[in-house]
Design a protein around this motif. Structure first.
Motif, short mmCIF file in Angstrom:
data_model
loop_
_atom_site.label_atom_id
_atom_site.label_comp_id
_atom_site.label_asym_id
_atom_site.label_seq_id
_atom_site.Cartn_x
_atom_site.Cartn_y
_atom_site.Cartn_z
N THR A 30 6.65 -3.52 11.22
CA THR A 30 7.76 -3.91 10.34
C THR A 30 7.49 -5.27 9.72
N ILE A 31 7.01 -6.20 10.52
CA ILE A 31 6.69 -7.54 10.02
C ILE A 31 5.60 -7.45 8.96
N ALA A 32 4.58 -6.65 9.24
CA ALA A 32 3.47 -6.49 8.29
C ALA A 32 3.98 -5.96 6.95
N LYS A 33 4.84 -4.96 7.00
CA LYS A 33 5.39 -4.41 5.75
C LYS A 33 6.21 -5.45 5.01
N GLN A 34 7.06 -6.16 5.74
CA GLN A 34 7.93 -7.14 5.11
C GLN A 34 7.14 -8.30 4.48
N LEU A 35 6.07 -8.73 5.14
CA LEU A 35 5.27 -9.84 4.64
C LEU A 35 4.12 -9.38 3.74
N LYS A 36 4.02 -8.05 3.60
CA LYS A 36 2.94 -7.46 2.78
C LYS A 36 1.56 -7.89 3.28
N LEU A 37 1.38 -7.74 4.60
CA LEU A 37 0.12 -8.06 5.27
C LEU A 37 -0.28 -6.89 6.14
N SER A 38 -1.51 -6.91 6.63
CA SER A 38 -1.92 -5.90 7.61
C SER A 38 -1.38 -6.29 8.99
N SER A 39 -1.29 -5.32 9.86
CA SER A 39 -0.82 -5.59 11.23
C SER A 39 -1.74 -6.59 11.93
N SER A 40 -3.04 -6.48 11.67
CA SER A 40 -3.97 -7.40 12.32
C SER A 40 -3.78 -8.84 11.81
N SER A 41 -3.42 -8.99 10.54
CA SER A 41 -3.15 -10.34 10.00
C SER A 41 -1.91 -10.93 10.65
N VAL A 42 -0.90 -10.09 10.86
CA VAL A 42 0.32 -10.55 11.53
C VAL A 42 0.00 -10.95 12.97
N ALA A 43 -0.80 -10.14 13.65
CA ALA A 43 -1.19 -10.46 15.03
C ALA A 43 -1.93 -11.80 15.07
N THR A 44 -2.79 -12.04 14.08
CA THR A 44 -3.52 -13.32 14.01
C THR A 44 -2.55 -14.47 13.81
N LEU A 45 -1.57 -14.31 12.91
CA LEU A 45 -0.57 -15.36 12.69
C LEU A 45 0.19 -15.67 13.97
N LEU A 46 0.60 -14.62 14.69
CA LEU A 46 1.36 -14.81 15.92
C LEU A 46 0.51 -15.48 17.00
N ASN A 47 -0.77 -15.10 17.09
CA ASN A 47 -1.66 -15.74 18.07
C ASN A 47 -1.87 -17.22 17.75
N ARG A 48 -2.06 -17.52 16.47
CA ARG A 48 -2.21 -18.93 16.07
C ARG A 48 -0.95 -19.73 16.40
N ALA A 49 0.19 -19.13 16.11
CA ALA A 49 1.47 -19.80 16.39
C ALA A 49 1.62 -20.07 17.88
N ARG A 50 1.28 -19.08 18.71
CA ARG A 50 1.38 -19.27 20.16
C ARG A 50 0.46 -20.40 20.62
#
Length: 80
Positions: A30-50
């Protein structure tokens, strides 16, 4: 209940978006769709944030847990 995210100032704009959506209960897809990114890009963003270290703080009024208010105080006094 209120959620506070501490340490957002350490995160990039996109990391903030991903974190806020994730902590609001959204799925990775859902996040990927909303941000118009791939799921792996969202996972990368979340890992960097953590790795930058942010905290989630839940603020729950004591009344919601049955641990406060006039009724609670009366019960405590009657047990003494």
């Amino acid at each position: 209940m209120q959620i506070e995210i501490r340490g957002l100032e350490k995160l990039s704009f996109r990391e903030r978006q991903a974190v806020i959506l994730k902590e609001s209960g959204k799925s990775l897809e859902t996040i990927a769709k909303q941000l118009k990114l791939s799921s792996s890009s969202v996972a990368t963003l979340l890992n960097r944030a953590r790795s930058k270290g942010y905290e989630i703080v839940c603020i729950i009024p004591s009344g919601e847990l049955g641990l406060g208010g006039a009724d609670w105080d009366e019960e405590i006094l009657s047990e003494d």
